[in-house]
Design an enzyme around this catalytic site. Structure first.
Site, mmCIF file in Angstrom:
data_model
loop_
_atom_site.group_PDB
_atom_site.id
_atom_site.type_symbol
_atom_site.label_atom_id
_atom_site.label_comp_id
_atom_site.label_asym_id
_atom_site.label_seq_id
_atom_site.Cartn_x
_atom_site.Cartn_y
_atom_site.Cartn_z
ATOM 1 N N ASP A 1 -0.971 -6.128 2.149
ATOM 2 C CA ASP A 1 -0.831 -4.982 3.060
ATOM 3 C C ASP A 1 -2.180 -4.779 3.717
ATOM 4 O O ASP A 1 -3.218 -4.884 3.039
ATOM 5 C CB ASP A 1 -0.442 -3.715 2.258
ATOM 6 C CG ASP A 1 0.233 -2.653 3.121
ATOM 7 O OD1 ASP A 1 -0.323 -2.301 4.180
ATOM 8 O OD2 ASP A 1 1.318 -2.194 2.727
ATOM 9 N N ASP B 1 8.622 -3.862 -0.118
ATOM 10 C CA ASP B 1 9.019 -2.496 0.252
ATOM 11 C C ASP B 1 8.451 -2.205 1.642
ATOM 12 O O ASP B 1 7.463 -1.489 1.780
ATOM 13 C CB ASP B 1 8.441 -1.526 -0.812
ATOM 14 C CG ASP B 1 8.836 -0.077 -0.569
ATOM 15 O OD1 ASP B 1 9.830 0.172 0.129
ATOM 16 O OD2 ASP B 1 8.147 0.812 -1.107
ATOM 17 N N GLY C 1 0.240 1.180 -3.199
ATOM 18 C CA GLY C 1 0.138 0.353 -4.407
ATOM 19 C C GLY C 1 0.986 0.776 -5.598
ATOM 20 O O GLY C 1 0.731 0.323 -6.725
ATOM 21 N N LYS D 1 15.797 -0.479 4.324
ATOM 22 C CA LYS D 1 15.965 0.875 4.862
ATOM 23 C C LYS D 1 17.190 0.873 5.772
ATOM 24 O O LYS D 1 17.259 0.079 6.712
ATOM 25 C CB LYS D 1 14.722 1.293 5.664
ATOM 26 C CG LYS D 1 13.385 0.907 5.027
ATOM 27 C CD LYS D 1 13.040 1.726 3.809
ATOM 28 C CE LYS D 1 11.806 1.164 3.116
ATOM 29 N NZ LYS D 1 11.497 1.741 1.827
ATOM 30 N N ALA E 1 0.826 -1.223 0.000
ATOM 31 C CA ALA E 1 0.000 0.000 0.000
ATOM 32 C C ALA E 1 0.857 1.269 0.000
ATOM 33 O O ALA E 1 1.939 1.265 0.597
ATOM 34 C CB ALA E 1 -0.913 -0.016 1.231
#
Ligand SMILES: C[S@@+](CC[C@H](N)C(=O)[O-])C[C@H]1O[C@@H](n2cnc3c(N)ncnc32)[C@H](O)[C@@H]1O
Length: 339
Positions: free
Chosen positions: A218, A256, A201, A286, A199
């Site tokens: 998500d 992600d 998306g 990250k 999300a």
């Protein structure tokens, strides 16, 4: 050689180079100057490596352009130019007024080149070639108003600015588009994609736009071109448990997640790769709260899940990445499903 990177990340680039045994002499916003010779093609932070870069100085636009012409024509001796060639100038956007100086030099350089070698001048293209690989042309980097580095050879690490799409629900869309360029492959019509942490998306939309069938995992809502998209099935499962029972193989795994990178590697990426649940992958890690260079070292270690299950993997700090890097690759047939 002169290596460029995203401005603000030059200290990490210097550390990554040092880790690879490359000595850096000097660095500034978005660039580092290092000893030639080492193979830096696999590094994450460089965007363009200008090989054999030569320093040129000049106090005025004309002086700089004239010296660049001298360098170019001398290096061109004995070479036949029959095809389009990249003639690309860049420099730190932080230096106020540098853009004007660069376009002045560029214009003057082309005027002078047109007078001396009109046919070669006509074939110049003011853009880096798309994708990863070696290129021959003229690459110019301004470190200051009166100082540039020029090179005929460059290695493109694959990063580039991508075009936005009004229907894309997030800026993150640009990252996956850029990642496909680095990998040199993208989802095809009819392929299957699992997008973990999808999300709103952007990544799902990018895959669906190419005709792939996506399951977007998500519990957050999908938006824009991902919402009610007939090729996107929204699933509210936890990404860390998704597919663990079904054990289904997908053509692509995209991921992600705003999560601690070691946790993502150990509890999501490793099982997916080890079990051969995907053929190709794009995922982000990250590094805001960890040492990015130490993390790179761990990811590249011979016993890491990437080295074991996807030996051709690539890690890049993309043009569109922030405090994260993007890993792309193909799973070798050694995964459990592939055996
Ligand atoms: C950076 S956003 C993803 C952006 C997306 N790639 C795009 O292009 O729009 C991270 C997403 O991961 C989701 N997320 C975090 N932990 C998750 C988990 N355990 N399972 C599923 N989704 C998770 C969050 O809800 C958030 O929507």
């Amino acid at each position: 050689m002169l290596l460029t990177c995203q401005a603000g990340f030059e200290s990490v680039l210097v550390r990554e180079l040092a880790d690879a045994g490359v000595v850096v002499g000097e660095h500034g916003p978005g660039w580092a100057l290092a000893a030639d010779g080492a193979d830096v093609r696999g590094l994450a932070f460089p965007h363009v490596t200008m090989r054999g870069a030569v320093e040129v100085k000049g106090e005025s636009v004309n002086a700089l352009a004239g010296r660049m012409i001298d360098f170019f024509l001398t290096s061109l001796r004995g070479e036949r130019v029959d095809a389009a060639w990249p003639c690309v100038m860049g420099g730190p956007a932080e230096l106020v007024g540098l853009g004007r100086r660069m376009s002045g030099v560029e214009k003057e350089f082309h005027e002078q080149l047109k007078k001396r070698l009109a046919r070669v001048a006509k074939l110049a293209v003011a853009d880096l070639p798309r994708g990863r690989g070696e290129a021959r042309g003229l690459f110019v980097w301004f470190t200051d108003f009166g100082r540039v580095f020029v090179a005929r050879e460059a290695f493109m690490h694959g990063q580039r600015r991508m075009a936005d799409d009004d229907a894309a629900p997030s800026r993150s869309y640009l990252k996956v588009e850029e990642a496909f360029v680095v990998l040199g492959a993208e989802p095809q019509a009819g392929e299957t994609v699992a997008d973990l942490g999808a999300a709103p998306g952007g990544w799902s939309y990018s895959a669906a736009k190419r005709g792939a069938a996506v399951v977007a995992v998500d519990n957050g809502p999908l938006k824009g071109g991902a919402l009610n998209n007939p090729l996107i099935e929204h699933c509210t499962d936890d990404a860390f448990h998704f597919n663990f029972e079904a054990s289904k193989a997908y053509d692509w795994m995209l991921c992600d997640l705003l999560e601690e990178p070691h946790h993502v590697m150990k509890n999501l990426i490793e099982p997916w790769l080890a079990r051969g649940w995907c053929k190709r992958f794009v995922f982000n890690l990250k590094f805001g709260h960890v040492d990015s260079v130490a993390l790179l070292r761990e990811l590249r270690a011979p016993d890491s899940p990437l080295s074991r299950y996807a030996p051709g993997f690539m890690i890049r700090h993309l043009y569109h990445d922030r405090e994260e890097f993007t890993v792309v690759g193909e799973v070798s047939a050694a995964g459990e499903l592939g055996r």
